[in-house]
Motif scaffolding. Structure first.
Motif, PDB file in Angstrom:
ATOM      1  N   GLU A  20      36.949  13.477  -0.356  1.00 35.34           N
ATOM      2  CA  GLU A  20      36.647  13.675  -1.562  1.00 35.34           C
ATOM      3  C   GLU A  20      37.903  13.564  -2.324  1.00 35.34           C
ATOM      4  O   GLU A  20      38.003  13.580  -3.621  1.00 35.34           O
ATOM      5  CB  GLU A  20      36.209  15.062  -2.009  1.00 35.34           C
ATOM      6  CG  GLU A  20      34.793  15.147  -1.143  1.00 35.34           C
ATOM      7  CD  GLU A  20      34.739  15.795   0.134  1.00 35.34           C
ATOM      8  OE1 GLU A  20      33.766  15.790   0.824  1.00 35.34           O
ATOM      9  OE2 GLU A  20      35.811  16.230   0.625  1.00 35.34           O
ATOM     10  N   ALA A  22      40.780  11.803  -4.412  1.00 31.31           N
ATOM     11  CA  ALA A  22      40.946  10.711  -5.325  1.00 31.31           C
ATOM     12  C   ALA A  22      42.462  10.020  -5.269  1.00 31.31           C
ATOM     13  O   ALA A  22      42.589   8.995  -5.651  1.00 31.31           O
ATOM     14  CB  ALA A  22      40.536  10.887  -6.748  1.00 31.31           C
ATOM     15  N   GLY A  79      36.957  17.626 -11.957  1.00 29.74           N
ATOM     16  CA  GLY A  79      37.620  18.028 -10.515  1.00 29.74           C
ATOM     17  C   GLY A  79      38.676  18.854 -10.508  1.00 29.74           C
ATOM     18  O   GLY A  79      38.870  19.440 -11.412  1.00 29.74           O
ATOM     19  N   ASP A  97      37.780  15.652  -6.076  1.00 28.44           N
ATOM     20  CA  ASP A  97      36.398  15.424  -7.046  1.00 28.44           C
ATOM     21  C   ASP A  97      35.861  16.885  -7.006  1.00 28.44           C
ATOM     22  O   ASP A  97      36.366  17.953  -6.653  1.00 28.44           O
ATOM     23  CB  ASP A  97      35.229  14.664  -6.317  1.00 28.44           C
ATOM     24  CG  ASP A  97      35.755  13.254  -6.054  1.00 28.44           C
ATOM     25  OD1 ASP A  97      36.466  12.852  -6.807  1.00 28.44           O
ATOM     26  OD2 ASP A  97      35.000  12.474  -5.074  1.00 28.44           O
TER      27      ASP A  97
END
Length: 162
Positions: A20, A22, A79, A97
């Motif tokens: 998850e 980024a 997020g 996220d």
């Protein structure tokens, strides 16, 4: 192998452990990028802001007498942005996220921050940099101030005497 390459490899491993994420960024307390794995973010700008947040975070825990700065978590509508101390002279910033397990984010972020600090310490000791008792290098300083720390402004005292 250069320390920047080793730090970048740690960021890649971290992103593999937490799908998850980024992006991941390692920066010095001075705001300069050490390594980054952030496809959609300008790393130089984020590193500079992270250094500022690190200075504010360190100052906040100091004023509140809460010990040494460890981490900072910011939650936005899309997020999380988590910042972890990576030794006295570096910081790890993670973008995650909104569906990320925050406990897992903290666990892995803390581990990677510790690993990055170890890599930087090993690189510094190989360069014969100063190391104090206990294995921790001194925090980088400029004109007697610790880099990444905000200056303490003390208001002038009144000279009025009744």
């Amino acid at each position: 192998m250069a320390v920047e390459t080793e730090v970048l490899n740690e960021l890649h491993r971290l992103r593999a452990r937490i799908p998850e994420l980024a992006g991941a960024l390692a920066a010095g307390a001075d705001g300069l990028v050490l390594a980054e794995d952030m496809p959609d973010v300008q790393p130089e700008g984020l590193a500079a802001l992270t250094a500022a947040a690190l200075g504010v975070g360190r100052r906040m825990v100091d004023l509140a007498a809460r010990g040494e700065f460890r981490e900072l978590l910011v939650r936005g509508a899309g997020g999380y942005l988590a910042t972890y101390a990576a030794g006295p002279s570096a910081v790890l910033t993670l973008l995650a996220d909104d569906r990320t397990n925050v406990g897992r984010l903290h666990l892995e972020g803390r581990r990677s921050g510790t690993r990055i600090a170890e890599l930087l310490l090993a690189a510094r000791s190989m360069d014969d940099g100063p190391v104090v008792h206990g294995g921790e290098p001194p925090a980088p300083q400029f004109r007697g101030r610790i880099l990444g720390a905000l200056p303490l402004r003390i208001p002038p005292q009144s000279r009025y005497e009744p």
